[in-house]
Design a protein around this motif. Structure first.
Motif, PDB file in Angstrom:
ATOM      1  N   ILE A 187       0.834  -1.204   0.000  1.00  0.00           N
ATOM      2  CA  ILE A 187       0.000   0.000   0.000  1.00  0.00           C
ATOM      3  C   ILE A 187       0.868   1.253   0.000  1.00  0.00           C
ATOM      4  O   ILE A 187       0.571   2.238  -0.692  1.00  0.00           O
ATOM      5  N   ALA A 188       1.959   1.213   0.761  1.00  0.00           N
ATOM      6  CA  ALA A 188       2.852   2.366   0.841  1.00  0.00           C
ATOM      7  C   ALA A 188       3.542   2.655  -0.489  1.00  0.00           C
ATOM      8  O   ALA A 188       4.021   3.772  -0.715  1.00  0.00           O
ATOM      9  N   GLY A 189       3.598   1.672  -1.386  1.00  0.00           N
ATOM     10  CA  GLY A 189       4.267   1.847  -2.666  1.00  0.00           C
ATOM     11  C   GLY A 189       3.449   2.587  -3.706  1.00  0.00           C
ATOM     12  O   GLY A 189       3.968   2.945  -4.763  1.00  0.00           O
ATOM     13  N   PHE A 190       2.167   2.824  -3.416  1.00  0.00           N
ATOM     14  CA  PHE A 190       1.299   3.531  -4.360  1.00  0.00           C
ATOM     15  C   PHE A 190       1.334   5.043  -4.093  1.00  0.00           C
ATOM     16  O   PHE A 190       1.751   5.477  -3.013  1.00  0.00           O
ATOM     17  N   PRO A 191       0.909   5.856  -5.067  1.00  0.00           N
ATOM     18  CA  PRO A 191       0.817   7.305  -4.826  1.00  0.00           C
ATOM     19  C   PRO A 191      -0.112   7.579  -3.635  1.00  0.00           C
ATOM     20  O   PRO A 191      -1.295   7.256  -3.663  1.00  0.00           O
ATOM     21  N   GLN A 192       0.428   8.175  -2.590  1.00  0.00           N
ATOM     22  CA  GLN A 192      -0.290   8.247  -1.316  1.00  0.00           C
ATOM     23  C   GLN A 192      -1.458   9.230  -1.309  1.00  0.00           C
ATOM     24  O   GLN A 192      -2.436   9.011  -0.588  1.00  0.00           O
ATOM     25  N   GLU A 193      -1.384  10.277  -2.087  1.00  0.00           N
ATOM     26  CA  GLU A 193      -2.497  11.226  -2.059  1.00  0.00           C
ATOM     27  C   GLU A 193      -3.794  10.541  -2.467  1.00  0.00           C
ATOM     28  O   GLU A 193      -4.838  10.721  -1.823  1.00  0.00           O
ATOM     29  N   THR A 194      -3.748   9.726  -3.518  1.00  0.00           N
ATOM     30  CA  THR A 194      -4.956   9.067  -3.984  1.00  0.00           C
ATOM     31  C   THR A 194      -5.355   7.924  -3.063  1.00  0.00           C
ATOM     32  O   THR A 194      -6.552   7.675  -2.864  1.00  0.00           O
ATOM     33  N   VAL A 195      -4.393   7.206  -2.485  1.00  0.00           N
ATOM     34  CA  VAL A 195      -4.716   6.194  -1.486  1.00  0.00           C
ATOM     35  C   VAL A 195      -5.570   6.822  -0.385  1.00  0.00           C
ATOM     36  O   VAL A 195      -6.600   6.269   0.041  1.00  0.00           O
ATOM     37  N   ARG A 196      -5.172   7.988   0.070  1.00  0.00           N
ATOM     38  CA  ARG A 196      -5.845   8.620   1.211  1.00  0.00           C
ATOM     39  C   ARG A 196      -7.182   9.237   0.828  1.00  0.00           C
ATOM     40  O   ARG A 196      -8.152   9.136   1.583  1.00  0.00           O
ATOM     41  N   THR A 197      -7.268   9.865  -0.352  1.00  0.00           N
ATOM     42  CA  THR A 197      -8.553  10.452  -0.730  1.00  0.00           C
ATOM     43  C   THR A 197      -9.582   9.376  -1.029  1.00  0.00           C
ATOM     44  O   THR A 197     -10.756   9.519  -0.656  1.00  0.00           O
ATOM     45  N   ASP A 198      -9.180   8.284  -1.675  1.00  0.00           N
ATOM     46  CA  ASP A 198     -10.128   7.192  -1.927  1.00  0.00           C
ATOM     47  C   ASP A 198     -10.586   6.556  -0.619  1.00  0.00           C
ATOM     48  O   ASP A 198     -11.767   6.229  -0.444  1.00  0.00           O
ATOM     49  N   ARG A 199      -9.657   6.371   0.308  1.00  0.00           N
ATOM     50  CA  ARG A 199     -10.013   5.793   1.609  1.00  0.00           C
ATOM     51  C   ARG A 199     -10.998   6.705   2.344  1.00  0.00           C
ATOM     52  O   ARG A 199     -11.998   6.228   2.902  1.00  0.00           O
ATOM     53  N   GLN A 200     -10.737   7.998   2.341  1.00  0.00           N
ATOM     54  CA  GLN A 200     -11.631   8.930   3.026  1.00  0.00           C
ATOM     55  C   GLN A 200     -12.999   8.964   2.371  1.00  0.00           C
ATOM     56  O   GLN A 200     -14.026   9.090   3.063  1.00  0.00           O
ATOM     57  N   ALA A 201     -13.048   8.830   1.048  1.00  0.00           N
ATOM     58  CA  ALA A 201     -14.331   8.825   0.347  1.00  0.00           C
ATOM     59  C   ALA A 201     -15.176   7.626   0.769  1.00  0.00           C
ATOM     60  O   ALA A 201     -16.400   7.739   0.919  1.00  0.00           O
ATOM     61  N   VAL A 202     -14.531   6.473   0.964  1.00  0.00           N
ATOM     62  CA  VAL A 202     -15.269   5.284   1.418  1.00  0.00           C
ATOM     63  C   VAL A 202     -15.931   5.559   2.768  1.00  0.00           C
ATOM     64  O   VAL A 202     -17.136   5.335   2.958  1.00  0.00           O
ATOM     65  N   TYR A 203     -15.159   6.055   3.725  1.00  0.00           N
ATOM     66  CA  TYR A 203     -15.699   6.274   5.064  1.00  0.00           C
ATOM     67  C   TYR A 203     -16.718   7.408   5.095  1.00  0.00           C
ATOM     68  O   TYR A 203     -17.746   7.318   5.772  1.00  0.00           O
ATOM     69  N   ASP A 204     -16.456   8.483   4.364  1.00  0.00           N
ATOM     70  CA  ASP A 204     -17.384   9.610   4.373  1.00  0.00           C
ATOM     71  C   ASP A 204     -18.704   9.267   3.677  1.00  0.00           C
ATOM     72  O   ASP A 204     -19.729   9.905   3.951  1.00  0.00           O
ATOM     73  N   GLY A 205     -18.678   8.274   2.803  1.00  0.00           N
ATOM     74  CA  GLY A 205     -19.896   7.894   2.096  1.00  0.00           C
ATOM     75  C   GLY A 205     -20.730   6.843   2.792  1.00  0.00           C
ATOM     76  O   GLY A 205     -21.877   6.585   2.401  1.00  0.00           O
ATOM     77  N   LEU A 206     -20.195   6.218   3.859  1.00  0.00           N
ATOM     78  CA  LEU A 206     -20.945   5.180   4.564  1.00  0.00           C
ATOM     79  C   LEU A 206     -22.222   5.751   5.166  1.00  0.00           C
ATOM     80  O   LEU A 206     -22.215   6.806   5.810  1.00  0.00           O
ATOM     81  N   GLY A 207     -23.325   5.044   4.961  1.00  0.00           N
ATOM     82  CA  GLY A 207     -24.588   5.435   5.569  1.00  0.00           C
ATOM     83  C   GLY A 207     -25.314   6.560   4.868  1.00  0.00           C
ATOM     84  O   GLY A 207     -26.363   7.010   5.338  1.00  0.00           O
ATOM     85  N   THR A 208     -24.789   7.020   3.740  1.00  0.00           N
ATOM     86  CA  THR A 208     -25.445   8.097   3.004  1.00  0.00           C
ATOM     87  C   THR A 208     -26.206   7.518   1.816  1.00  0.00           C
ATOM     88  O   THR A 208     -26.110   6.333   1.503  1.00  0.00           O
ATOM     89  N   THR A 209     -26.975   8.349   1.153  1.00  0.00           N
ATOM     90  CA  THR A 209     -27.621   7.941  -0.083  1.00  0.00           C
ATOM     91  C   THR A 209     -26.582   7.808  -1.190  1.00  0.00           C
ATOM     92  O   THR A 209     -25.472   8.352  -1.086  1.00  0.00           O
ATOM     93  N   LEU A 210     -26.939   7.090  -2.259  1.00  0.00           N
ATOM     94  CA  LEU A 210     -26.018   6.965  -3.391  1.00  0.00           C
ATOM     95  C   LEU A 210     -25.703   8.336  -3.965  1.00  0.00           C
ATOM     96  O   LEU A 210     -24.550   8.633  -4.297  1.00  0.00           O
ATOM     97  N   GLU A 211     -26.698   9.191  -4.084  1.00  0.00           N
ATOM     98  CA  GLU A 211     -26.472  10.527  -4.635  1.00  0.00           C
ATOM     99  C   GLU A 211     -25.464  11.298  -3.801  1.00  0.00           C
ATOM    100  O   GLU A 211     -24.531  11.912  -4.338  1.00  0.00           O
ATOM    101  N   ARG A 212     -25.646  11.249  -2.495  1.00  0.00           N
ATOM    102  CA  ARG A 212     -24.719  11.940  -1.609  1.00  0.00           C
ATOM    103  C   ARG A 212     -23.336  11.296  -1.672  1.00  0.00           C
ATOM    104  O   ARG A 212     -22.308  11.983  -1.688  1.00  0.00           O
TER     105      ARG A 212
END
Length: 250
Positions: A187-212
């Motif tokens: 995981i550390a070998g990948f571009p870290q900015e995108t690793v972190r933004t994709d990870r945050q998007a997963v958590y921030d989207g939990l429990g919301t509507t698909l649109e949100r």
């Protein structure tokens, strides 16, 4: 010290060291765990964090003999109501039960050896799940399986835990930490900015509507577009052809 912070290259290893209590967490240890995860988040050279226990046990959860934990804003166990900005992995040997299971659920990924044992063993004593177990477990294994574990307090072996999606990788006994560190290095070998933004998007989207959720994803993704353009240039220059750089399943 009951909690150790060590570095293995880009991976930080946070180890609970109370083997005489099966790495159960008392108040002092909870405080040290919170401090360790804060240190990880601030350590610019640590890209992935691994949580583990000493001497063949992950953690038996809250220390019911001490019974001195406090309901702090960060969680009874010191960190379970917080979120760090970088990926985390639990490396599990032996007992991962009660609050120990809740600590493992806090992590993004879980690596378990063939010695691992999972369960809400606190059910026998009427101790509630208050470190995220009732919220995280259903997201990971599904509602029915989560309720079975929570209501019956049954034991779960590592093979079944893998089948249910509770465990991401299995390792031979004694090798969970090495396997987790190796996964962290991938995981550390990948571009870290995108690793972190994709990870945050997963958590921030939990429990919301698909649109949100799609809006959340778009916002986080937009923050990594410069990294994406750099990656596209590398691909155009011939890097990564024929699947080069794609990690194996195990």
């Amino acid at each position: 010290m009951t909690v150790h912070y060590e570095r293995a290259g880009p991976v930080a290893v946070i180890r609970v060291d109370r083997p005489e209590r099966r790495n159960a967490i008392d108040n002092a240890t909870a405080e040290r765990l919170g401090e360790a995860w804060e240190r990880f988040d601030e350590d610019e050279d640590a890209l992935v964090g691994v949580l583990t226990g000493s001497e063949g046990t992950f953690s038996a959860g809250a220390d019911l003999k001490a019974m001195d934990l406090q309901d702090r804003p960060e969680g009874w166990l010191g960190f379970t109501r917080t979120r760090v900005s970088k990926p985390t992995i639990a490396a599990i040997e032996g007992h991962c039960v009660a609050g120990g299971l809740e600590m493992a659920l806090w992590c993004d990924l879980r690596v378990a050896s063939e010695s691992a044992t999972f369960g809400c063993f606190e059910r026998r004593f009427g101790v509630p799940l208050v470190d995220g177990g009732t919220q995280r477990l259903p997201h990971i294994v599904g509602l029915g399986r989560a309720l079975e574990l929570i209501l019956t307090g049954r034991e779960l072996d590592p093979e079944t835990a893998k089948e249910w999606g509770l465990v991401n990788r299995l390792a031979e006994e004694g090798e969970a930490l090495d396997t987790a560190v190796e996964l962290g290095e991938v995981i550390a070998g990948f571009p870290q900015e995108t690793v972190r933004t994709d990870r945050q998007a997963v958590y921030d989207g939990l429990g919301t509507t698909l649109e949100r959720g799609l809006s959340v994803e778009g916002w986080h993704g937009s923050r990594a577009m410069e990294t994406a353009r750099e990656g596209a240039d590398r691909f155009a220059g011939g890097e990564g052809r024929s699947g080069e750089g794609v990690p194996d399943e195990e």
